[in-house]
Design an enzyme around this catalytic site. Structure first.
Site, PDB file in Angstrom:
ATOM      1  N   CYS A  32       0.713  -1.191  -0.131  1.00  0.00           N
ATOM      2  CA  CYS A  32       0.127   0.084  -0.215  1.00  0.00           C
ATOM      3  C   CYS A  32       0.736   1.224   0.106  1.00  0.00           C
ATOM      4  O   CYS A  32       1.201   1.621  -1.099  1.00  0.00           O
ATOM      5  CB  CYS A  32      -0.921  -0.094   1.152  1.00  0.00           C
ATOM      6  SG  CYS A  32      -2.386   0.984   0.962  1.00  0.00           S
ATOM      7  N   ARG A  81     -12.744   5.863  -0.679  1.00  0.00           N
ATOM      8  CA  ARG A  81     -11.597   5.131  -0.557  1.00  0.00           C
ATOM      9  C   ARG A  81     -11.676   3.711  -1.064  1.00  0.00           C
ATOM     10  O   ARG A  81     -12.941   3.236  -1.146  1.00  0.00           O
ATOM     11  CB  ARG A  81     -11.106   5.044   0.971  1.00  0.00           C
ATOM     12  CG  ARG A  81     -10.708   6.022   1.745  1.00  0.00           C
ATOM     13  CD  ARG A  81     -10.308   6.193   3.111  1.00  0.00           C
ATOM     14  NE  ARG A  81      -9.095   5.088   3.259  1.00  0.00           N
ATOM     15  CZ  ARG A  81      -7.885   5.592   2.941  1.00  0.00           C
ATOM     16  NH1 ARG A  81      -7.659   6.770   2.642  1.00  0.00           N
ATOM     17  NH2 ARG A  81      -6.858   4.777   3.030  1.00  0.00           N
ATOM     18  N   HIS A 105      -3.304  -5.518   2.175  1.00  0.00           N
ATOM     19  CA  HIS A 105      -2.849  -5.776   3.637  1.00  0.00           C
ATOM     20  C   HIS A 105      -3.638  -7.110   3.949  1.00  0.00           C
ATOM     21  O   HIS A 105      -3.906  -8.047   2.949  1.00  0.00           O
ATOM     22  CB  HIS A 105      -3.493  -4.723   4.395  1.00  0.00           C
ATOM     23  CG  HIS A 105      -3.213  -3.405   4.241  1.00  0.00           C
ATOM     24  ND1 HIS A 105      -2.088  -2.823   4.690  1.00  0.00           N
ATOM     25  CD2 HIS A 105      -3.948  -2.571   3.465  1.00  0.00           C
ATOM     26  CE1 HIS A 105      -2.082  -1.550   4.324  1.00  0.00           C
ATOM     27  NE2 HIS A 105      -3.257  -1.354   3.339  1.00  0.00           N
TER      28      HIS A 105
END
Ligand code: GLN
Length: 270
Positions: free
Chosen positions: A100, A137, A212
């Protein structure tokens, strides 16, 4: 080579600034899978106190996610000889996993929603831009089929089937790839930008991903690929890894794939 003769150093980029959403789990996973096989492992923080020589001594690199503000602090520190040492490592094939915020720093730049463009190392040919505070997001479970040629082949050799990664994404930045190869194609989720179906990037032996999870405990075969690649680089001869019991991890994967209604080929080797 005997396991007790093997020593690996894991370099962990800015542990206190870059470890959102449990990315430190990638370091723990690598460390444990080495220790369970009888290797000696050292975890070396590559932070503001580290020197270029520290960067040069590492066998595997791990970089986690970060908030925009932390990325800025990191990039102010990651300059000069340290940046050069990291660049050289990655260029020369030291394996690594960057999640990320970390890959955004390896690309040409990252433009946060607010504030100035953060210049990256320009090592991987992509740019990342946050479309603004009103933009949604990219959040949710992420399933990716690995398509990067060499990696897809080597992972398939390890597990006996095409590799599917499962993870969790949470990013505002959208990444557009230049000439670098994508890590894979999105099966579920948004990946690099939610538009072109690509996720992550793969360069030399560096895995860049929005996933993640953390990534490695959810996809332990990727941890083994990193370890195997590090051993090959360091000792210049193939060392086969003792299989570990990954039944629990496999059950967790199966359950998630079921829940997300994603059909994946079964892993036939461990
Ligand atoms: N700050 C970056 C973004 O929002 C990275 C976030 C993260 O690492 N989770 O895109």
């Amino acid at each position: 080579m005997l396991p007790e003769q093997i020593e690996l150093t894991i370099g962990w980029l800015y542990p206190t600034l870059m470890s959102t959403y449990g990315d430190r789990g990638n370091v723990i996973c690598l460390q444990k899978r080495c220790e369970w096989r009888g290797y000696t492992v050292k975890v070396l923080p590559l932070d503001q106190n580290a020197t270029a020589a520290n960067f040069q001594s590492i066998d595997i690199i791990v970089g986690g996610g970060a908030q925009d503000r932390q990325q800025e602090i990191v990039m102010r520190d990651l300059r000069g000889t340290k940046a050069e040492a990291l660049r050289e490592k990655i260029d020369n094939g030291t394996p690594g996993v960057f999640t990320c915020g970390a890959p955004q720093l390896l690309g040409h730049y990252y433009e946060p929603a607010l504030g100035q463009r953060i210049e990256g190392l320009g090592l991987l040919d992509f740019v990342s831009v946050h479309p603004g505070t009103n933009a949604r997001r990219c959040i949710g479970n992420l399933v990716v089929e690995v398509t990067a040629k060499q990696l897809a082949q080597e992972l398939a050799d390890l597990i006996g089937s095409p590799a599917y990664l499962i993870g969790f994404e949470n990013h505002g930045g959208r990444t557009k790839l230049g000439k670098v190869e994508a890590l894979g194609k999105v099966v579920q989720g948004l990946g690099n930008n939610g538009e072109d179906g690509t996720e992550g990037a793969f360069y030399q032996n560096a895995i860049a991903t929005y996933s993640h999870g953390p990534l490695l405990p959810k996809n332990p075969f990727v941890a083994d690929w990193l370890i195997q690649t590090a051993l090959r680089q360091k000792y210049q001869s193939p060392i086969s890894l003792t299989p570990l019991n990954d039944t629990l991890a496999q059950q967790a994967r199966d359950l998630m794939f079921q829940r997300l209604r994603v059909k994946t080929p079964a892993i036939t080797q461990n």
